[in-house]
Motif scaffolding. Structure first.
Motif, short mmCIF file in Angstrom:
data_model
loop_
_atom_site.label_atom_id
_atom_site.label_comp_id
_atom_site.label_asym_id
_atom_site.label_seq_id
_atom_site.Cartn_x
_atom_site.Cartn_y
_atom_site.Cartn_z
N ILE A 57 -15.03 16.04 12.91
CA ILE A 57 -14.71 17.25 11.60
C ILE A 57 -15.30 18.43 10.98
CG2 ILE A 57 -14.65 15.93 9.47
CD1 ILE A 57 -11.37 17.41 10.42
N ARG A 58 -16.79 18.18 11.21
CA ARG A 58 -17.93 19.15 10.51
C ARG A 58 -18.95 18.98 11.39
NH1 ARG A 58 -14.79 18.37 6.48
NH2 ARG A 58 -16.00 16.43 6.48
N PHE A 170 -9.15 25.78 11.11
CA PHE A 170 -10.47 25.73 11.03
C PHE A 170 -10.34 24.23 11.62
CE2 PHE A 170 -8.04 24.66 6.59
CZ PHE A 170 -8.13 22.82 7.08
N CYS A 171 -9.45 23.11 12.09
CA CYS A 171 -9.30 22.15 11.86
C CYS A 171 -9.90 21.19 14.00
CB CYS A 171 -8.06 21.64 11.17
SG CYS A 171 -8.26 19.13 10.95
N PRO A 273 -4.30 17.81 -0.41
CA PRO A 273 -5.01 18.69 -0.03
C PRO A 273 -4.88 20.01 -0.38
CG PRO A 273 -5.66 16.97 1.46
CD PRO A 273 -4.24 17.14 1.06
N GLN A 275 -6.89 22.76 -0.27
CA GLN A 275 -8.08 23.71 1.38
C GLN A 275 -8.63 25.03 0.72
OE1 GLN A 275 -8.75 21.84 3.63
NE2 GLN A 275 -7.02 20.78 4.03
N ASP A 313 -8.53 18.33 -0.79
CA ASP A 313 -9.62 18.95 -0.21
C ASP A 313 -10.19 20.05 -0.90
OD1 ASP A 313 -9.58 16.09 1.04
OD2 ASP A 313 -8.98 16.64 2.35
N ILE A 314 -10.92 20.25 -0.45
CA ILE A 314 -11.58 22.46 -0.78
C ILE A 314 -11.82 22.55 0.29
CG2 ILE A 314 -12.13 24.28 -2.22
CD1 ILE A 314 -10.90 21.91 -4.34
N ILE A 315 -12.05 23.93 1.16
CA ILE A 315 -12.83 24.09 1.79
C ILE A 315 -13.78 25.24 1.24
CG2 ILE A 315 -14.04 25.72 4.45
CD1 ILE A 315 -11.51 23.77 5.27
N PHE A 344 -16.16 20.56 0.70
CA PHE A 344 -16.72 21.43 2.32
C PHE A 344 -17.42 22.67 2.26
CE2 PHE A 344 -13.47 17.66 2.82
CZ PHE A 344 -14.23 17.02 3.06
N PHE A 345 -18.05 22.61 2.80
CA PHE A 345 -18.33 23.97 2.76
C PHE A 345 -17.71 24.31 4.67
CE2 PHE A 345 -22.54 22.69 4.08
CZ PHE A 345 -22.90 23.36 5.37
N TYR A 346 -17.42 25.18 4.67
CA TYR A 346 -16.55 25.49 5.95
C TYR A 346 -18.06 25.90 7.86
CZ TYR A 346 -14.62 27.97 9.99
OH TYR A 346 -13.71 27.73 11.93
N SER A 347 -17.27 24.39 8.28
CA SER A 347 -18.28 24.43 9.67
C SER A 347 -17.06 24.80 10.52
CB SER A 347 -18.33 23.64 9.05
OG SER A 347 -18.68 22.39 10.71
N ARG A 349 -15.55 24.62 14.19
CA ARG A 349 -15.24 23.66 15.06
C ARG A 349 -14.85 24.96 16.96
NH1 ARG A 349 -18.29 21.93 14.91
NH2 ARG A 349 -18.43 19.90 15.47
N1 5AD Z 1 -14.96 22.52 7.78
C1 5AD Z 1 -14.99 22.05 7.27
N2 5AD Z 1 -14.51 21.39 6.07
C2 5AD Z 1 -13.44 21.15 7.33
N3 5AD Z 1 -12.84 19.92 7.08
C3 5AD Z 1 -11.92 20.10 7.97
N4 5AD Z 1 -12.13 21.10 9.42
C4 5AD Z 1 -13.14 21.46 8.03
C5 5AD Z 1 -14.03 22.69 9.02
N5 5AD Z 1 -14.16 23.00 10.09
C6 5AD Z 1 -12.20 19.87 5.87
C7 5AD Z 1 -10.40 19.72 5.07
C8 5AD Z 1 -9.49 18.86 5.83
C9 5AD Z 1 -10.51 17.51 5.28
C10 5AD Z 1 -10.73 16.57 6.69
O1 5AD Z 1 -11.92 18.16 5.83
O2 5AD Z 1 -10.41 19.80 4.03
O3 5AD Z 1 -8.91 18.66 4.93
#
Ligand code: 5AD
Ligand code: SF4
Length: 457
Positions: A57-58, A170-171, A273, A275, A313-315, A344-347, A349
């Motif tokens: 996921i990250r 993002f996923c 979530p 986001q 869940d928050i990005i 989380f901070f955005y990663s 993928r």
């Molecule tokens: N970067 C950061 N967080 C992410 N999530 C999913 N993909 C990413 C990403 N690329 C987080 C989302 C999701 C949780 C399971 O992981 O918030 O709901």
């Protein structure tokens, strides 16, 4: 079939990373391996087979797995016959490339290919590398009885669907876990009833997007929706608590909310979530709802289930996110008054919509600073939420000893908050329900003592 009294030829060791779904999959893998002469061990030094059930996921999740693989390389040097397999999302994402990058790996097995593990192990035992990363449209492992690993004997996860058809930008999940499919409702019921008979008192129905559960009951010629499934499971026994995860705000229905409200044993807790709190970012994320729509959903939940626990869940730092967007996230968190969040901070993928369409243009230090602000706000919200519970009395399902002291019990209330109370003066056991009046709290736990009879409420 129970794993007891079986003779095992060999030993396997499994480590799981990522979401509850992955931990649940490891229990399916354990069942398949038990049926093929492999018994579980908690000690990798003595294992003939080491399996890592991985998460993509990250980037950080993948790095952790790579570090573990490096450790196992050393173990393997002293035990040449030992096999190492990578399972799950990272296996699916990297496929055969993983064998080139991590030379000690013998097997790469995607989340829909676990039934083929015995054959893959045989192949690897001959010295060949074995790979199966085929995704399936219908595999749900419905008929496999999971072997509970690391279980407290009170709460268990039950998988009700696999895969995901949402395309959040993002996923990586739609790529690693494939198309969405629902598991046969009868097999879910059998598993839940079986758990209850074994003494379990809580099941969490698991799926990437549980609200789109959909099963055609051919015998009754009826469709089973998620709300109906929840109800069926709740009716197994009033002493069996039911939870579920995860809901997508766009899919959770009033029918589900009414069902939660109707049954005391369906927990008043929703992980929803968000986001981001910015409509513009939500649109880029392809979440298909706006800030206002999400707020209205929160209002609706609380109007039907006034004491509902909420988490998110928050990005932070998704592509193009400005300070204003970030402020929108903070204000939406405050509006929703989450009891808890995963942050989380955005990663970026590889292969996702965002990676293909947008530049990952928020600098890492900005992403991290915003994450820090989000975490600080959540800590405050959690503490405030817990403080509001002081003086209230909750029905708590006892899960075991408190982590800090064997003189205290640890359990959860319906809202999924951890509750600690002294054992002294009561005669409770693990798996019992107790009524606990809350006297104090931290940001993460409620602390109280047991009350009886008239003192309740
Ligand atoms: N970067 C950061 N967080 C992410 N999530 C999913 N993909 C990413 C990403 N690329 C987080 C989302 C999701 C949780 C399971 O992981 O918030 O709901
Ligand atoms: Fe990680 Fe997502 Fe795969 Fe779960 S489904 S293991 S969170 S990548």
């Amino acid at each position: 079939m129970a794993a007891i009294n079986r003779e095992y030829r060999k030993k396997f060791y499994i480590e799981s990373y990522g979401c509850a779904m992955n931990f649940s999959d490891s229990e399916i893998v354990a069942s398949i391996l038990n049926d093929n002469g492999f018994g579980a061990t908690g000690n990798y030094i003595e294992a003939d087979l080491i399996l890592l059930n991985t998460c993509s996921i990250r980037e950080k999740a993948e790095q952790t797995v790579r570090q573990r693989l490096h450790l196992f390389r050393q173990v393997k040097q002293s035990r040449p016959g030992m096999l190492i397999g990578v399972l799950g999302c990272m296996a699916e994402r990297l496929k055969g490339k993983l064998l080139e990058e991590e030379r000690l790996v013998d097997m790469v097995v995607g989340p829909d290919a676990y039934r083929t593990l015995p054959g893959l192990i045989e192949e690897a035992e001959t010295g060949q590398k074995a790979v199966n990363v085929l995704l399936s449209r219908d595999e749900t492992y419905a008929d496999i009885s999971p072997v509970r690993l690391d279980s407290n004997g009170v709460a268990a996860f039950v998988s009700i669907m696999r895969g995901c058809n949402n395309m959040c930008a993002f996923c990586v999940v739609p790529f690693t876990r494939g198309r969405e499919r629902s598991r046969d409702a009868d097999s879910i019921m059998r598993e839940c009833a079986g758990l209850f008979a074994q003494g379990y008192r809580e099941v969490t129905l698991l799926g990437q997007n549980v609200d789109s559960y959909y099963w055609m009951d051919e015998v009754a010629d009826k469709i089973v929706t998620f709300a109906q499934l929840l109800e069926k499971v709740a009716l197994i026994d009033p002493l069996l608590r039911v939870r579920f995860s995860t809901s997508h705000p766009k899919d959770i229905t009033d029918e589900v909310l009414h069902t939660i409200a109707r049954y005391e044993n369906i927990c008043n807790y929703i992980h929803l979530p968000v986001q981001s709190g910015s409509t513009r970012i939500l649109q880029l994320m392809n979440r298909t709802y706006t800030r206002e729509w999400y707020m209205a959903k929160i209002d609706r939940i609380l109007s039907l289930i006034p004491d509902c626990g909420l988490s998110s869940d928050i990005i932070t730092g998704f592509c193009t996110e400005t300070e204003e967007d970030h402020q929108d996230t903070l204000s939406l968190m405050a509006y929703s008054r989450y009891d808890m969040s995963y942050m989380f901070f955005y990663s970026e993928r590889p292969g996702t919509l965002a990676a293909r369409r947008y530049a990952d243009d928020v600098p890492e230090e900005v992403k991290k600073r915003r994450l820090d602000e989000v975490v600080k706000l959540q800590n405050r919200l959690s503490l405030e939420s817990n403080k509001r519970d002081i003086g209230k009395t909750f029905k708590v399902l006892i899960e075991g000893d408190s982590k800090k002291s064997a003189a205290d019990w640890r359990g959860r209330n319906s809202q999924n908050k951890v509750v600690i109370f002294p054992k002294e003066g009561g005669s409770y056991n693990k798996g019992d329900y107790a009524w606990i009046k809350i006297a104090e709290c931290t940001g993460a736990t409620l602390i109280g003592s047991a009350v009886q009879g008239e003192e309740i409420n």
